[in-house]
Motif scaffolding. Sequence first.
Motif, PDB file in Angstrom:
ATOM      1  N   LYS A 173      23.375 -29.179   4.230  1.00  0.00           N
ATOM      2  CA  LYS A 173      22.637 -29.081   2.970  1.00  0.00           C
ATOM      3  C   LYS A 173      21.545 -30.152   2.887  1.00  0.00           C
ATOM      4  O   LYS A 173      20.401 -29.861   2.554  1.00  0.00           O
ATOM      5  N   SER A 174      21.892 -31.392   3.203  1.00  0.00           N
ATOM      6  CA  SER A 174      20.936 -32.505   3.051  1.00  0.00           C
ATOM      7  C   SER A 174      20.437 -33.059   4.382  1.00  0.00           C
ATOM      8  O   SER A 174      19.599 -33.970   4.393  1.00  0.00           O
ATOM      9  N   ASN A 175      20.939 -32.558   5.490  1.00  0.00           N
ATOM     10  CA  ASN A 175      20.589 -33.032   6.831  1.00  0.00           C
ATOM     11  C   ASN A 175      20.876 -34.526   7.014  1.00  0.00           C
ATOM     12  O   ASN A 175      20.107 -35.245   7.633  1.00  0.00           O
ATOM     13  N   GLU A 176      21.985 -34.988   6.459  1.00  0.00           N
ATOM     14  CA  GLU A 176      22.400 -36.382   6.605  1.00  0.00           C
ATOM     15  C   GLU A 176      23.585 -36.436   7.565  1.00  0.00           C
ATOM     16  O   GLU A 176      24.418 -35.540   7.586  1.00  0.00           O
ATOM     17  N   ARG A 177      23.624 -37.529   8.333  1.00  0.00           N
ATOM     18  CA  ARG A 177      24.672 -37.685   9.343  1.00  0.00           C
ATOM     19  C   ARG A 177      25.472 -38.939   9.070  1.00  0.00           C
ATOM     20  O   ARG A 177      24.965 -39.890   8.492  1.00  0.00           O
ATOM     21  N   MET A 178      26.688 -38.931   9.560  1.00  0.00           N
ATOM     22  CA  MET A 178      27.506 -40.132   9.486  1.00  0.00           C
ATOM     23  C   MET A 178      28.608 -40.065  10.544  1.00  0.00           C
ATOM     24  O   MET A 178      28.863 -39.009  11.111  1.00  0.00           O
ATOM     25  N   MET A 179      29.205 -41.219  10.811  1.00  0.00           N
ATOM     26  CA  MET A 179      30.344 -41.303  11.721  1.00  0.00           C
ATOM     27  C   MET A 179      31.536 -41.836  10.949  1.00  0.00           C
ATOM     28  O   MET A 179      31.374 -42.719  10.105  1.00  0.00           O
ATOM     29  N   VAL A 180      32.695 -41.318  11.269  1.00  0.00           N
ATOM     30  CA  VAL A 180      33.943 -41.833  10.719  1.00  0.00           C
ATOM     31  C   VAL A 180      34.779 -42.302  11.897  1.00  0.00           C
ATOM     32  O   VAL A 180      34.957 -41.570  12.874  1.00  0.00           O
ATOM     33  N   LYS A 181      35.251 -43.546  11.801  1.00  0.00           N
ATOM     34  CA  LYS A 181      35.978 -44.152  12.906  1.00  0.00           C
ATOM     35  C   LYS A 181      37.390 -44.519  12.460  1.00  0.00           C
ATOM     36  O   LYS A 181      37.578 -45.058  11.373  1.00  0.00           O
ATOM     37  N   VAL A 182      38.350 -44.208  13.331  1.00  0.00           N
ATOM     38  CA  VAL A 182      39.751 -44.556  13.086  1.00  0.00           C
ATOM     39  C   VAL A 182      40.253 -45.336  14.284  1.00  0.00           C
ATOM     40  O   VAL A 182      40.095 -44.895  15.419  1.00  0.00           O
ATOM     41  N   ARG A 183      40.830 -46.485  14.048  1.00  0.00           N
ATOM     42  CA  ARG A 183      41.414 -47.262  15.141  1.00  0.00           C
ATOM     43  C   ARG A 183      42.858 -46.806  15.365  1.00  0.00           C
ATOM     44  O   ARG A 183      43.589 -46.587  14.407  1.00  0.00           O
ATOM     45  N   VAL A 184      43.210 -46.692  16.658  1.00  0.00           N
ATOM     46  CA  VAL A 184      44.520 -46.162  17.024  1.00  0.00           C
ATOM     47  C   VAL A 184      45.209 -47.166  17.954  1.00  0.00           C
ATOM     48  O   VAL A 184      44.713 -47.442  19.035  1.00  0.00           O
ATOM     49  N   PRO A 185      46.346 -47.708  17.532  1.00  0.00           N
ATOM     50  CA  PRO A 185      47.035 -48.676  18.396  1.00  0.00           C
ATOM     51  C   PRO A 185      47.647 -48.010  19.617  1.00  0.00           C
ATOM     52  O   PRO A 185      48.000 -46.829  19.595  1.00  0.00           O
ATOM     53  N   GLU A 186      47.759 -48.786  20.679  1.00  0.00           N
ATOM     54  CA  GLU A 186      48.256 -48.271  21.952  1.00  0.00           C
ATOM     55  C   GLU A 186      49.706 -47.787  21.851  1.00  0.00           C
ATOM     56  O   GLU A 186      50.102 -46.856  22.539  1.00  0.00           O
ATOM     57  N   ASP A 187      50.490 -48.380  20.995  1.00  0.00           N
ATOM     58  CA  ASP A 187      51.897 -48.004  20.895  1.00  0.00           C
ATOM     59  C   ASP A 187      52.155 -46.850  19.912  1.00  0.00           C
ATOM     60  O   ASP A 187      53.296 -46.426  19.759  1.00  0.00           O
ATOM     61  N   ASP A 188      51.121 -46.349  19.263  1.00  0.00           N
ATOM     62  CA  ASP A 188      51.267 -45.215  18.345  1.00  0.00           C
ATOM     63  C   ASP A 188      50.005 -44.361  18.421  1.00  0.00           C
ATOM     64  O   ASP A 188      49.150 -44.410  17.548  1.00  0.00           O
ATOM     65  N   LEU A 189      49.898 -43.579  19.494  1.00  0.00           N
ATOM     66  CA  LEU A 189      48.679 -42.811  19.763  1.00  0.00           C
ATOM     67  C   LEU A 189      48.706 -41.447  19.078  1.00  0.00           C
ATOM     68  O   LEU A 189      48.535 -40.424  19.722  1.00  0.00           O
ATOM     69  N   GLU A 190      48.907 -41.425  17.793  1.00  0.00           N
ATOM     70  CA  GLU A 190      48.942 -40.153  17.080  1.00  0.00           C
ATOM     71  C   GLU A 190      48.070 -40.228  15.832  1.00  0.00           C
ATOM     72  O   GLU A 190      48.169 -41.170  15.050  1.00  0.00           O
ATOM     73  N   VAL A 191      47.228 -39.202  15.680  1.00  0.00           N
ATOM     74  CA  VAL A 191      46.308 -39.098  14.548  1.00  0.00           C
ATOM     75  C   VAL A 191      46.438 -37.679  13.997  1.00  0.00           C
ATOM     76  O   VAL A 191      46.569 -36.732  14.769  1.00  0.00           O
ATOM     77  N   PRO A 192      46.400 -37.507  12.675  1.00  0.00           N
ATOM     78  CA  PRO A 192      46.454 -36.136  12.143  1.00  0.00           C
ATOM     79  C   PRO A 192      45.237 -35.312  12.589  1.00  0.00           C
ATOM     80  O   PRO A 192      44.127 -35.827  12.689  1.00  0.00           O
ATOM     81  N   THR A 193      45.472 -34.045  12.839  1.00  0.00           N
ATOM     82  CA  THR A 193      44.383 -33.170  13.261  1.00  0.00           C
ATOM     83  C   THR A 193      43.487 -32.807  12.073  1.00  0.00           C
ATOM     84  O   THR A 193      43.917 -32.855  10.916  1.00  0.00           O
ATOM     85  N   VAL A 194      42.253 -32.437  12.384  1.00  0.00           N
ATOM     86  CA  VAL A 194      41.350 -31.920  11.346  1.00  0.00           C
ATOM     87  C   VAL A 194      40.937 -30.484  11.687  1.00  0.00           C
ATOM     88  O   VAL A 194      39.963 -29.974  11.154  1.00  0.00           O
ATOM     89  N   THR A 195      41.682 -29.834  12.567  1.00  0.00           N
ATOM     90  CA  THR A 195      41.316 -28.472  12.980  1.00  0.00           C
ATOM     91  C   THR A 195      41.409 -27.467  11.843  1.00  0.00           C
ATOM     92  O   THR A 195      40.727 -26.446  11.880  1.00  0.00           O
ATOM     93  N   ASP A 196      42.232 -27.737  10.843  1.00  0.00           N
ATOM     94  CA  ASP A 196      42.292 -26.818   9.713  1.00  0.00           C
ATOM     95  C   ASP A 196      41.085 -26.975   8.786  1.00  0.00           C
ATOM     96  O   ASP A 196      40.752 -26.069   8.038  1.00  0.00           O
ATOM     97  N   LEU A 197      40.416 -28.127   8.856  1.00  0.00           N
ATOM     98  CA  LEU A 197      39.192 -28.337   8.073  1.00  0.00           C
ATOM     99  C   LEU A 197      37.964 -27.826   8.815  1.00  0.00           C
ATOM    100  O   LEU A 197      37.061 -27.248   8.228  1.00  0.00           O
ATOM    101  N   TRP A 198      37.897 -28.132  10.115  1.00  0.00           N
ATOM    102  CA  TRP A 198      36.788 -27.697  10.965  1.00  0.00           C
ATOM    103  C   TRP A 198      37.380 -27.115  12.252  1.00  0.00           C
ATOM    104  O   TRP A 198      37.964 -27.841  13.051  1.00  0.00           O
ATOM    105  N   LYS A 199      37.190 -25.846  12.471  1.00  0.00           N
ATOM    106  CA  LYS A 199      37.688 -25.216  13.708  1.00  0.00           C
ATOM    107  C   LYS A 199      37.024 -25.860  14.931  1.00  0.00           C
ATOM    108  O   LYS A 199      37.588 -25.855  16.020  1.00  0.00           O
TER     109      LYS A 199
END
Length: 182
Positions: free
Chosen positions: A100-126
């Motif tokens: 809509k506005s042609n604006e960009r951004m990055m979202v960063k999540v840090r992931v520790p080596e002993d817990d390499l699990e992040v929730p998926t966003v595939t249901d939001l964006w295929k």
Amino acid sequence: MQLKERIMRCLGSDVLAITEYQGDIVVEVGKNRIRTVMEKLKNDPDLSMDFLSDVLGVDNKALYEKAKKKAKKKDEAEAEEPKGPPPPRFEVVYLLLSLKSNERMMVKVRVPEDDLEVPTVTDLWKAATWPEREAYDMFGIRFKGHPDLRRLLMWDEFPAYPLRKDYPLEGQGEERILIYDA
């Protein structure tokens, strides 16, 4: 209102850090808040980050070890106990675009080596389906709730994650033996 201000208004306390470098905005959020943040960024009418262009895995092993050594030296000099763990070694970076506005951004999540699990966003964006599989295949970062999380480029029995900084350039002697039906 500028993009940075709109992001802060929308996300509020979910933001751990926000930086801007040459017009690019990077928002760092906690691993446990990533789903909520991504939903807000997509559904907020002032932001409408409706296009996920990529998902990347990053291994910050050199920075991780440098910070670890620096903290150790500082602790030895001050003869104090270590002040918490070093920053997490891995990151997941999401590249978002508002059509809509042609604006960009990055979202960063840090992931520790002993817990390499992040929730998926595939249901939001295929579009996240294949890049999340690639991040899993190359770095070993698992995406909880992914509909088809399996190796993308390497074969199923491959024992390592080849884009990790501790993986040797010449490999570890892995060999795939293909058997064809005659």
